[in-house]
Write an enzyme that holds these catalytic residues in place. Structure first.
Site, PDB file in Angstrom:
ATOM      1  N   ALA A  79       0.866  -1.175   0.000  1.00  0.00           N
ATOM      2  CA  ALA A  79       0.000   0.000   0.000  1.00  0.00           C
ATOM      3  C   ALA A  79       0.906   1.229   0.000  1.00  0.00           C
ATOM      4  O   ALA A  79       1.400   1.638   1.040  1.00  0.00           O
ATOM      5  CB  ALA A  79      -0.908  -0.017   1.219  1.00  0.00           C
ATOM      6  N   GLU A  80       1.102   1.781  -1.178  1.00  0.00           N
ATOM      7  CA  GLU A  80       2.069   2.869  -1.299  1.00  0.00           C
ATOM      8  C   GLU A  80       1.612   4.144  -0.591  1.00  0.00           C
ATOM      9  O   GLU A  80       2.420   4.886  -0.023  1.00  0.00           O
ATOM     10  CB  GLU A  80       2.343   3.172  -2.777  1.00  0.00           C
ATOM     11  CG  GLU A  80       3.168   2.101  -3.480  1.00  0.00           C
ATOM     12  CD  GLU A  80       2.396   0.829  -3.813  1.00  0.00           C
ATOM     13  OE1 GLU A  80       1.148   0.840  -3.704  1.00  0.00           O
ATOM     14  OE2 GLU A  80       3.025  -0.173  -4.181  1.00  0.00           O
ATOM     15  N   TYR A 103       2.478   6.427  -8.057  1.00  0.00           N
ATOM     16  CA  TYR A 103       1.270   7.253  -8.194  1.00  0.00           C
ATOM     17  C   TYR A 103       0.212   7.013  -7.119  1.00  0.00           C
ATOM     18  O   TYR A 103      -0.464   7.956  -6.731  1.00  0.00           O
ATOM     19  CB  TYR A 103       0.680   7.088  -9.596  1.00  0.00           C
ATOM     20  CG  TYR A 103       1.713   7.282 -10.691  1.00  0.00           C
ATOM     21  CD1 TYR A 103       2.444   8.466 -10.789  1.00  0.00           C
ATOM     22  CD2 TYR A 103       1.983   6.287 -11.622  1.00  0.00           C
ATOM     23  CE1 TYR A 103       3.402   8.641 -11.774  1.00  0.00           C
ATOM     24  CE2 TYR A 103       2.934   6.456 -12.617  1.00  0.00           C
ATOM     25  CZ  TYR A 103       3.651   7.622 -12.687  1.00  0.00           C
ATOM     26  OH  TYR A 103       4.596   7.796 -13.656  1.00  0.00           O
ATOM     27  N   HIS A 105       7.151  -0.254 -15.326  1.00  0.00           N
ATOM     28  CA  HIS A 105       8.461  -0.499 -14.712  1.00  0.00           C
ATOM     29  C   HIS A 105       9.556   0.365 -15.336  1.00  0.00           C
ATOM     30  O   HIS A 105      10.738   0.108 -15.119  1.00  0.00           O
ATOM     31  CB  HIS A 105       8.859  -1.977 -14.849  1.00  0.00           C
ATOM     32  CG  HIS A 105       8.047  -2.916 -14.016  1.00  0.00           C
ATOM     33  ND1 HIS A 105       6.748  -3.238 -14.297  1.00  0.00           N
ATOM     34  CD2 HIS A 105       8.352  -3.615 -12.883  1.00  0.00           C
ATOM     35  CE1 HIS A 105       6.293  -4.094 -13.398  1.00  0.00           C
ATOM     36  NE2 HIS A 105       7.242  -4.338 -12.525  1.00  0.00           N
TER      37      HIS A 105
HETATM   38  C1  LIG Z   1       0.879  -0.565  -7.016  1.00  0.00           C
HETATM   39  C2  LIG Z   1       1.929  -1.613  -7.128  1.00  0.00           C
HETATM   40  N1  LIG Z   1       2.839  -1.752  -6.145  1.00  0.00           N
HETATM   41  C3  LIG Z   1       3.810  -2.664  -6.227  1.00  0.00           C
HETATM   42  C4  LIG Z   1       3.902  -3.492  -7.303  1.00  0.00           C
HETATM   43  C5  LIG Z   1       5.044  -4.518  -7.389  1.00  0.00           C
HETATM   44  N2  LIG Z   1       4.526  -5.868  -7.252  1.00  0.00           N
HETATM   45  C6  LIG Z   1       4.250  -6.644  -8.313  1.00  0.00           C
HETATM   46  S1  LIG Z   1       3.564  -8.098  -7.902  1.00  0.00           S
HETATM   47  C7  LIG Z   1       3.653  -7.734  -6.255  1.00  0.00           C
HETATM   48  C8  LIG Z   1       3.144  -8.722  -5.255  1.00  0.00           C
HETATM   49  C9  LIG Z   1       1.678  -8.981  -5.426  1.00  0.00           C
HETATM   50  O1  LIG Z   1       1.266  -9.962  -4.540  1.00  0.00           O
HETATM   51  P1  LIG Z   1      -0.193 -10.579  -4.591  1.00  0.00           P
HETATM   52  O2  LIG Z   1      -1.208  -9.480  -4.640  1.00  0.00           O
HETATM   53  O3  LIG Z   1      -0.319 -11.525  -3.488  1.00  0.00           O
HETATM   54  O4  LIG Z   1      -0.293 -11.318  -6.002  1.00  0.00           O
HETATM   55  P2  LIG Z   1       0.597 -12.553  -6.503  1.00  0.00           P
HETATM   56  O5  LIG Z   1       1.819 -11.976  -7.142  1.00  0.00           O
HETATM   57  O6  LIG Z   1       0.891 -13.414  -5.348  1.00  0.00           O
HETATM   58  O7  LIG Z   1      -0.243 -13.240  -7.539  1.00  0.00           O
HETATM   59  C10 LIG Z   1       4.230  -6.485  -6.061  1.00  0.00           C
HETATM   60  C11 LIG Z   1       4.488  -5.881  -4.751  1.00  0.00           C
HETATM   61  C12 LIG Z   1       2.942  -3.332  -8.316  1.00  0.00           C
HETATM   62  N3  LIG Z   1       2.946  -4.081  -9.407  1.00  0.00           N
HETATM   63  N4  LIG Z   1       1.964  -2.392  -8.203  1.00  0.00           N
END
Ligand SMILES: Cc1ncc(C[n+]2csc(CCOP(=O)(O)OP(=O)(O)O)c2C)c(N)n1
Ligand SMILES: Cc1ncc(C[n+]2csc(CCOP(=O)(O)OP(=O)(O)O)c2C)c(N)n1
Ligand SMILES: [Mg+2]
Ligand SMILES: [Mg+2]
Lengths: 368, 339, 339, 368
Positions: C61-62, C90, C131
């Protein structure tokens, strides 16, 4: 109407009786009549401040004012549960909380008179200055609590927000962080039934207090117009946080009896009957009735309280009119805490620009 | 032609009404826009006419307003989202710049985002913090969005309809300080061909120097032009209307003629629209310029308390001072010069 | 003096470690920064050394990362927040521009916000959508923030410590494409006096034209200067380091000498830093300029798919083309001229 | 370990037996063995796609790949509950869902090969292209559902997101909107226990399904490795939405057996024992065991399925290698749907710039 005492913690009923059946009585055994009279005074003074500020707005001395009319018990009851060392992060309507934190009433007006963006030094009173972005302060409170936890202090931070605010992502995120890290923070939601023109039912089909469980924290629903009940549940929540057991969500069920702000016209969106119904549960009248029944509130005591309120109001008015307008060059102050070549240049520029006018003739009026 | 005198706020209201009548996929969303008609009454009467499904009061969550608008656009609707005040758009920033702006490109054109985002903006109204921001530059830098602003009732009426009719997402910035100003509005000027939204407007012609502005400060520019004319200076005033993309053809045509330009806006100078306008003009008109483009803008500070805003916001005197600098002459008021 | 060869990413890691050692109020927060050491391993080993309370893995949660950082700053901490990638900043935009940036001003100086926001940024790494963004211009327009970027290990080591030591909030943009580039780092260059963070650096001196850049493209500028020198053109390269405020003194000194300037960045042209730099230079050096400032930037598009990024991002050829334009000569490669 | 069947809906146990005690059996009475074999095939093929894509990444043909290894049942079970007209808004890991929606496997690769930002036309398959911003798509699904509701259609939208995503404000806001407007949307959370390196316990101390009640919607926790149970609970949720009774939150308890993406190294943050334990609950092995016990899955059938999987994989590989690189000038396409003077100018400029090189000599190599 969610006024059924079965649905919330209530120690003093709307007509001023005190059944003493609630388990929460245990949290207020030390509160004698004298202390209740003091809370009564708090509420009377706070309402008087509110009325005076509203009048100042009507008279053009303030640009705006957000009245707390009807929410005195929720604010006084919770704020009086705090210790000095605790820290409050509130929204814009917590004038009653500010009063209890010892903030001079005139400091509340600065923002609304437009002389500054905030009225006091947060560290002097353990209370952040008003937050206008709905819900943002709940994260600040959570972060402050994390800081206290890091420092192994037993300070608790308390955040106030409205029923409408519960819809903002920030509030949910704050609950996530608070729960995950067991932060010593109390989420104090004043459900005053309205977010400007939107009824609470638009924000949630469910009682707001039920949000708590899903985020892994206890929730308590309290009669927000019962100052004693609010004191009790807040004490419990503070105690939980202080002993390291994490956050609590309190829903104080109350009512915004006035407009959202002095710029608002609630007749456009709500029924007079609703207001009339809530007037029956007025927080001040209720405590007054109870204290009259115990004999603690006599005409004489009430008269003294009214005098106090009048004095505070008179000081407020005088203080408001005496608030100095800020200097033009104060624009540039405190944007940064260290020298900033860009802004310093703009300041120099503008200072020289302003200086020109000291010697200049007056520009002819524009024909527009 | 039906022409009617109305305020800028009523003109937006009339434009919204017309757009909703013309196309039943147009729906309005926002906080307090229904029964209350919005805190500025821009949507007044529309819920009565079009019902709760087409004029939706939403919960208090700006990211959700824009995020659900994306889904509604997917489903073939044309959402018009009201952000209650300029300072409350930031919680929706991610959905705007990462989703609304990019969905069309992301899907190689398969999905369109005909979303209009209405934003009352700017100062000059003595408001509390977060109620006077000018966030337009953030959005002009976000590729995929269009950004417009209006300065008068006619443009308000026309451009809001063009924005809604556009298949691209449009930020529509409404100058709060001009809501109550009246003007003639041709009610039939809508629908026929898109141009007001995309083009700058020459408000008044002049020879010696150009002022480029938009939104709430166009009127200040016009007043400055009047005063300057009493001093023998002929000022051309341009109202940009489109902030992204900028109609550089119109701007450059003017500056090639005058050789001097003053850019006026409320937002902070650094990274504001004035930077882009100045850079774009210099690129296009380098050899016509007799003086560097002059910026007259808000300072690089958070919007100040109400009692200070008159110092922060470009006013007549500051615009005139800007004109003097662009004209390489001492301040016409004081005779002094500041560099 | 201890000097050591290390990569830019290790230099940031070493700088963070030093800052945490020097001041126990410094705490790190972010997603995956603990056990994993961050997806780029910038925080590798720090949780082992300083524990979970000072190197906090946060929920996803940014807005909360920045919002709780505000509260921690209130409580006297110096939070260093990692945003995992440029495109994920953002959701925190509101907390950054409305809270982090304004709290000091709002409280008339009572509360300071010594928050550092680390943002790996930019393209050139063949990454997926969101990215490769370059969001720095948004923040340079938000008054109350400082914005810096680094291009080499030494600056990375020094500037990250200066950013953390600053009582103002600082956005620290890390050029992902340069993470693995090695360089000499004086480990004792920290702490003594603040200047790297605030000042531009002349990377290489030259007489004929100036290139202004920052972050990941400084190296491209240097390469262009080398090639140009084989064509007899002497290029001065300036690495801004501070993006807000810009060290215009350094930039203007160079441009007054060369009379020509090319500004190079990855972000979109419209409303990008190049606009501010061009406008600021023109304001300061109008009579020294022989050509309008030239911008060589990313296009006004959402960052494209990886296979296209080489066309979108300014590369050696495009910078050389920009130099040719600034020098008023036909393209040194093709002999052709584009206006 | 939350594998206790008492804590979630389970129709087929980890060792492949089917006690038929759950009330949710009522939702799958039409599912005969032939259909279960088809779901088995789905899962085998989907896993094969995953393995092939991972191989393509290791061989440098893809920049990245997010494996779904272990989540096949959660994805296939839920996606097969949908009707064609329904609409899916997923994240980046729902390759199994995409397969069930009929999206050619090679279309999944475009994003990861970097030839485009998305792989298909959403309207062709009733599925939006992958969303990388965590949680953002839950709002899109809710908005789409509002649109369906406006149109009085009985289409349901389904959004997929992870355990980590539940912390993002957007997901909470989506639940608020969905609940308030009774939107026909299903929130399908794949709790695969990890968000990159962060265990689910960092996002929530409480079971994620409990989030639902506070937002005023039913929540169902299901064994996400049991394809039949997932099918059943998703059908129930879809039916609720279709009949106008609003959103449901489903927590599918599953496990990410692979790395977060091919760029990730999970040995840095998790114990091998955990993986081994979850391997015991493999979704494919379990259904296979059950179908072998009923006699529906013979070696012959299994062989045919493997052949299908191999064919799909071979096509995938061939398709991947044949994916054309995009043209430079496609940079400027579809940024706007209508002419844009600023971008059109940049395109013209760049086209002329590129044209120069056609006649130009090659630039000497840089000495860097
Ligand atoms: C707003 C945002 N913050 C951070 C990221 C970087 N990020 C990509 S996947 C991920 C983990 C997501 O975990 P989860 O919701 O459990 O999904 P899963 O990858 O396990 O399917 C993160 C932190 C992102 N893509 N978007
Ligand atoms: C992010 C944000 N969005 C919108 C607003 C405008 N606004 C100010 S007060 C308010 C209603 C808040 O209602 P509630 O949370 O119930 O608090 P109350 O005013 O009843 O105390 C709104 C929508 C705002 N200040 N901030
Ligand atoms: Mg309220
Ligand atoms: Mg996960």
């Amino acid at each position: 109407m969610p006024d059924d005492a079965a649905e919330f913690v209530q120690l003093i009923t709307a007509d001023g009786s005190r059944p003493s059946t609630s388990l929460f009585e245990a949290w207020v055994t030390d509160i004698d009549d004298a202390q209740l009279v003091a809370r009564y005074e708090d509420m009377v003074v706070v309402r008087r401040i509110d009325v005076e500020a509203t009048a100042l707005q009507r008279q053009g001395q303030l640009a705006l004012w957000p009245p707390l009319l009807g929410q005195e018990a929720a604010q006084v009851g919770s704020a009086r549960a705090l210790e000095d060392k605790d820290f409050v992060f509130a929204s814009y309507r917590e004038n009653g909380v500010a009063y209890c934190r010892g903030i001079p009433a005139v400091d509340l007006l600065k923002v609304w008179r437009g002389t500054s963006q905030s009225g006091w030094n947060p560290y002097d009173f353990g209370m952040a200055t008003p937050q206008i972005i709905i819900g943002a302060q709940t994260l600040h409170a959570t972060g402050y609590a994390l800081g206290m936890q890091n420092d192994r202090s037993d300070v608790v931070s308390v955040t106030y927000f409205g029923d409408g605010a519960t819809s903002e992502g920030d509030v949910s995120e704050a609950m996530v962080f608070a729960s995950t890290f067991k932060a010593p923070v109390v989420f104090f939601c004043q459900n005053n039934h309205w977010a400007i023109s939107e009824p609470v039912g638009l924000q949630s089909k469910e009682q707001l207090v039920n949000r708590a469980a899903g985020f892994g924290m206890p929730g308590v629903r309290v009669d927000g117009n019962d100052v004693l009940a609010v004191l009790a549940v807040t004490r419990e929540a503070l105690e939980r946080a202080r002993r390291g057991d994490g956050p609590t969500f309190i829903e104080a069920v109350t009512y915004r009896m006035g407009p959202h702000t002095t710029a608002d016209d609630p007749t456009r969106y709500r029924e007079p009957a609703e207001l009339a119904e809530w007037a029956q549960r007025d927080p001040i009248a209720r405590l007054g009735a109870y204290l009259r029944s115990t004999g603690a509130l006599t005409d004489e005591v009430a008269g003294t309280i009214d005098e106090t309120a009048d004095r505070v109001a008179a000081e407020l008015r005088a203080g408001c009119l005496a608030l100095p307008d800020p200097e033009p060059l104060s624009l540039f102050e405190h944007v940064y805490s260290e020298p900033h070549r860009g802004l310093d240049r703009q300041r120099d520029h503008y200072a020289r620009y302003l200086a020109m006018f000291e010697t200049a003739p007056t520009r002819p009026a524009v024909q527009s | 032609m039906t022409s009617q005198v109305m305020t800028l706020s009523k003109a937006i209201n009339a434009g919204l009404r017309q757009a909703m009548t013309d196309d039943d996929r147009v729906i309005l969303m926002g906080e307090d826009i229904g029964k209350l008609g919005g805190v500025y009454r821009i949507t007044e009467g529309l819920q009565d006419s079009f019902g709760e499904r087409r004029v939706m009061d939403t919960p208090l969550a700006e990211s959700a307003i824009l995020g659900t608008a994306v889904g509604l656009a997917y489903a073939g609707f044309r959402p018009v989202c009201e952000i209650q005040f300029d300072g409350f758009i930031y919680p929706a920033f991610d959905q705007i710049v990462s989703q609304v702006a990019r969905m069309h490109a992301r899907t190689a054109g398969a999905v369109t985002m005909p979303i209009t985002i209405r934003v009352p903006f700017g100062g000059g109204i003595g408001a509390a913090e977060h109620h006077s921001d000018s966030p337009e530059a953030y959005f002009m830098h976000a590729s995929g969005l269009r950004v417009v602003s209006v300065s008068n009732p006619q443009d308000a009426y026309t451009v809001i309809q063009e924005a809604i009719a556009s298949n691209d997402p449009v930020l529509f910035f409404e100058p709060k300080r001009r809501y109550h100003v009246k003007g003639d509005v041709e009610l039939e000027s809508s629908g026929q061909g898109r141009n007001a939204m995309d083009t700058a407007r020459v408000v008044s012609e002049g020879r010696d120097v150009t002022i480029v502005s938009y939104g709430g400060l166009v009127q200040v520019a016009v007043e400055a032009a009047q005063v300057a004319s009493t001093e023998g200076v002929s000022v051309e005033v341009i109202d940009l209307r489109s902030l992204a993309p900028i109609d550089f053809e119109a701007v450059a045509n003017s500056v090639r003629k005058t050789g001097r330009v003053v850019i006026v806006h409320e937002a902070a100078e650094s990274g504001g629209l004035g930077a882009e306008i100045a850079a774009g003009i210099t690129e296009r008109c380098f050899y016509s310029l007799n003086h560097a483009p002059v910026r007259v803008t808000g300072f690089d500070i958070p919007f100040p308390p109400a009692k200070l805003e008159k110092y922060h916001l470009p006013d007549l005197d500051r615009v005139l001072d800007g004109l003097d600098r662009a004209l390489d002459r001492p301040n016409s008021l004081s005779g002094l010069e500041i560099s």
